[in-house]
Design a protein around this motif. Structure first.
Motif, PDB file in Angstrom:
ATOM      1  N   ASP A 192      19.140 -54.185  57.551  1.00 14.60           N
ATOM      2  CA  ASP A 192      19.935 -55.193  56.609  1.00 14.60           C
ATOM      3  C   ASP A 192      18.677 -56.393  56.610  1.00 14.60           C
ATOM      4  OD1 ASP A 192      21.403 -57.235  55.398  1.00 14.60           O
ATOM      5  OD2 ASP A 192      22.916 -57.169  56.644  1.00 14.60           O
ATOM      6  N   SER A 220      18.965 -59.175  55.221  1.00 16.51           N
ATOM      7  CA  SER A 220      19.607 -60.602  55.524  1.00 16.51           C
ATOM      8  C   SER A 220      19.260 -61.005  57.027  1.00 16.51           C
ATOM      9  CB  SER A 220      20.983 -60.823  55.236  1.00 16.51           C
ATOM     10  OG  SER A 220      21.794 -60.327  56.089  1.00 16.51           O
ATOM     11  N   THR A 221      19.118 -60.018  57.778  1.00 23.67           N
ATOM     12  CA  THR A 221      18.764 -60.147  59.286  1.00 23.67           C
ATOM     13  C   THR A 221      17.663 -60.397  59.635  1.00 23.67           C
ATOM     14  OG1 THR A 221      18.648 -57.871  59.870  1.00 23.67           O
ATOM     15  CG2 THR A 221      20.747 -58.549  59.736  1.00 23.67           C
ATOM     16  N   LYS A 252      13.791 -62.231  59.531  1.00 17.77           N
ATOM     17  CA  LYS A 252      13.185 -63.444  59.372  1.00 17.77           C
ATOM     18  C   LYS A 252      11.567 -63.259  59.642  1.00 17.77           C
ATOM     19  CE  LYS A 252      16.687 -66.611  59.796  1.00 17.77           C
ATOM     20  NZ  LYS A 252      17.304 -65.641  59.204  1.00 17.77           N
ATOM     21  N   ASP A 294      17.576 -54.000  48.755  1.00 21.49           N
ATOM     22  CA  ASP A 294      17.427 -55.465  48.699  1.00 21.49           C
ATOM     23  C   ASP A 294      16.282 -55.926  49.445  1.00 21.49           C
ATOM     24  OD1 ASP A 294      18.251 -57.815  47.822  1.00 21.49           O
ATOM     25  OD2 ASP A 294      20.325 -57.935  48.620  1.00 21.49           O
ATOM     26  N   PRO A 302      14.577 -59.333  52.025  1.00 20.24           N
ATOM     27  CA  PRO A 302      14.744 -60.323  52.874  1.00 20.24           C
ATOM     28  C   PRO A 302      14.210 -61.707  52.346  1.00 20.24           C
ATOM     29  CG  PRO A 302      12.774 -59.063  53.483  1.00 20.24           C
ATOM     30  CD  PRO A 302      13.465 -58.210  52.530  1.00 20.24           C
ATOM     31  N   ASP A 303      14.876 -62.866  52.853  1.00 19.86           N
ATOM     32  CA  ASP A 303      14.406 -64.096  52.351  1.00 19.86           C
ATOM     33  C   ASP A 303      13.666 -64.496  53.548  1.00 19.86           C
ATOM     34  OD1 ASP A 303      13.943 -66.669  51.599  1.00 19.86           O
ATOM     35  OD2 ASP A 303      16.078 -67.264  51.321  1.00 19.86           O
ATOM     36  N   LYS A 362      10.754 -62.955  44.539  1.00 20.49           N
ATOM     37  CA  LYS A 362      10.965 -62.446  46.056  1.00 20.49           C
ATOM     38  C   LYS A 362       9.540 -62.236  46.767  1.00 20.49           C
ATOM     39  CE  LYS A 362      15.435 -61.740  45.808  1.00 20.49           C
ATOM     40  NZ  LYS A 362      16.527 -61.841  46.717  1.00 20.49           N
TER      41      LYS A 362
END
Ligand SMILES: Cc1ncc(COP(=O)(O)O)c(C=O)c1O
Ligand SMILES: Cc1ncc(COP(=O)(O)O)c(C=O)c1O
Ligand SMILES: [Mg+2]
Ligand SMILES: [Mg+2]
Ligand SMILES: [Mg+2]
Ligand SMILES: [Mg+2]
Lengths: 361, 361
Positions: free
Chosen positions: B132, B134-135, B137, B160, B162-163, B186
């Motif tokens: 995922d 969003s998990t 870093k 999608d 990651p940020d 992104k």
């Protein structure tokens, strides 16, 4: 309309018969139902082309068994990087001969990686001469000795090679590979961008002795490592399929027409036609280049002034002779007369040169 | 004979109309009297093609003004070298997601140059899932965060991103570039070998943000330096003329047909057809891949045993459907269904899949 007479320095003239064969097979390659350029590089169809191209290089050039033939994407300029990264990293030293634009570019990259000893620099003669090879020595412990066999912009060409003992000569043959036999016993590695005598642009041919491969920097990333390309027979990654295919057709033609001895004979005949007209022009056409090292590939000449040169190029173009402008960095005129340029096109050029002189005198 | 249905993973399907246009102009490019592949890269003819190709990439992809578009010979594998040499030299650290064959190859090269922090490794699920986003870093001070948007061999695709805050994402989009819109905000850099959706093999397209260019290693040799290619607009050395030209024709077609939104719609439609047949096959066709990350470009599937898969591939080939064998490293079957593969060819494939299942059940 008839095919133009192609004097471009690179990408440069290809045989019309080769262009026609590419055209014929472009949509459906030999009944496979697909174009070769949309076919996997792991397919039987491309595998055959790839192998055939390598075999033809070996046969036509007479490459000894202890040399590997590599096709590496990225052009001769990438070799300017790969050579020092493989052979000069870690405080090593190499020797360079500076003979014009191209050797100086190779030198600039080597200097970023290691120590470079300049054995010869033609600066004082504006890169219009070459040293007597028998006067050149490699420095002790040097990793390699770099030579540019033909300076494409300056129009000078080595006719003989130095004896560097145990130090391997690495030679940039971009603009005269396949123009004459190659004495492999004198070289540790030769390389050439494909886009002059070999075929279209898109890769470099590298021919490298086995003991050189063993000396490659052991910490190279994959693509920059000659060993990787050698082990995978230039199929480590996706090769430039179209350019290698087109080269294979040019090689077939050279083989059918008698190989490198015949090619060399024709090239000397072609260049002599132009140099003779220059020499008999009473200084109307001037060569900046020392007679003994005139290139058989790139014939450079100047006229009394830039106006005249411009008019020459424009009138030639109107007669479908293209690519006669000299390189922007040096000006003047340049007729690149690579292998695939028909003798008749050179004859047309010298006839025009004579006409033009008459009209202007 | 009719054109074969091309499911190769790369080099891969090109539009027949593009192949026909290349064919038409192969010997005499638009009345110039020369083939484009024997024309100088400094000529007006090629200059126009080169510029047009860049403009089309910018327009179709919606590349923001603060990104440069580069065409670099040597393929995506050379980028595996250039990225760490430019951004990781001198004791720096980067982050990697390991999601299959291609990300692991990029990782292996990066590790030779600097410190690599593995943020995710799909080893435990045999690279059939993705994390995922969003998990995920980035590590503090990391130079870049590497992602492979589509694993060509494993058949998994990021949906999608990651940020990663200030850490730029560098994304290998070799096998799904131009298959869907790209959210440039992104990414710091994206790159792709040309030989899937873009055109024939021979170079990589690199799209790089200006601040990344400023961070390049200042001691790079010329060809390996992104700044050099950017400053010279990818004409520092001889580009792969043919491949860039062919890409420009593919780009023209994509533009005429409505751009990336339309392309994405068609791709989803095509991949759904195959995944639906698999899902309704009662396990006759099995996908190893997690449903949420199934690739719209490379659809991989297996059958009960290798015999059956072999027969499937052979029967398909007899029906002029080629390239359905899975990659040697993983076996099974793979249908690569890139942009230029007509919907009708996918329909033919799913019809055959249903027939084959019926015959074998
Ligand atoms: C002698 C020589 N070396 C190197 C090069 C650079 O080759 P490429 O453009 O393939 O990088 C050229 C190009 O014309 C050349 O003439
Ligand atoms: C995702 C991905 N990355 C990188 C590569 C390597 O590309 P190239 O063969 O152009 O070096 C490939 C080749 O298929 C690929 O699919
Ligand atoms: Mg020429
Ligand atoms: Mg020169
Ligand atoms: Mg395909
Ligand atoms: Mg993979």
């Amino acid at each position: 309309m008839s095919h133009a007479k192609n004097f471009y320095a690179g990408p440069s003239v290809l045989p019309v018969s080769v262009l026609e064969e590419i055209q014929k097979d472009m949509v459906d390659y030999k009944g496979s139902g697909l174009s070769l350029i949309e076919t996997s590089h792991r397919s039987a169809e491309y595998g055959q082309v790839h192998k055939n191209a390598m075999n033809l290089v070996r046969e036509i050039f007479g490459v000894p068994d202890n040399f590997k033939i590599l096709f590496i994407g990225g052009g001769a300029t990438l070799q300017f990087s790969m050579i020092p990264l493989n052979f000069l990293s870690g405080g090593k030293t190499c020797d360079f001969t500076l003979t014009g634009t191209w050797s100086k570019k190779a030198y600039a990259d080597a200097k970023k990686v290691g120590n470079v000893n300049v054995v010869y620099d033609g600066k004082d003669n504006s890169y219009t001469r070459l040293p007597d090879p028998s006067t050149l020595k490699a420095s002790p412990g040097s990793s390699y000795f770099h030579i540019t066999s033909n300076e494409t912009i300056g129009g000078i060409q080595w006719k003989d090679w130095p004896d560097t003992g145990d130090v391997p000569i690495i030679c940039d043959m971009s603009s005269d590979i396949m123009s004459r036999p190659i004495p492999f016993e004198k070289f540790g590695m030769i390389y050439a961008g494909a886009q002059k005598n070999l075929g279209p642009s898109g890769f470099a041919v590298v021919i490298i002795r086995d003991d050189m491969l063993e000396k490659c920097n052991p910490n190279m990333t994959a693509f920059l490592d000659y060993k990787v390309h050698a082990e995978k027979e230039s199929l480590y990654n996706t090769p430039p399929v179209f350019s290698i295919y087109a080269m294979s057709l040019v090689l077939e033609k050279v083989k059918a027409e008698g190989g490198l001895k015949e090619v060399e004979k024709r090239n000397k005949e072609k260049s002599k036609l132009i140099y003779d007209v220059m020499d008999k022009s009473n200084g109307f056409y001037k060569s900046p280049v020392d007679v003994s090292v005139r290139s058989d590939m790139n014939v450079v000449f100047t006229m009394a002034n830039e106006e005249l040169e411009k008019e020459f190029v424009a009138q030639a173009k109107a007669k479908q002779m293209v690519g006669l402008k000299g390189h922007v960095s040096v000006g003047g005129c340049r007729a690149s007369i690579y292998n695939s340029l028909p003798l008749s096109d050179v004859v047309a050029l010298v006839e025009f040169m004579q006409e033009f002189q008459k009209a202007k005198s």
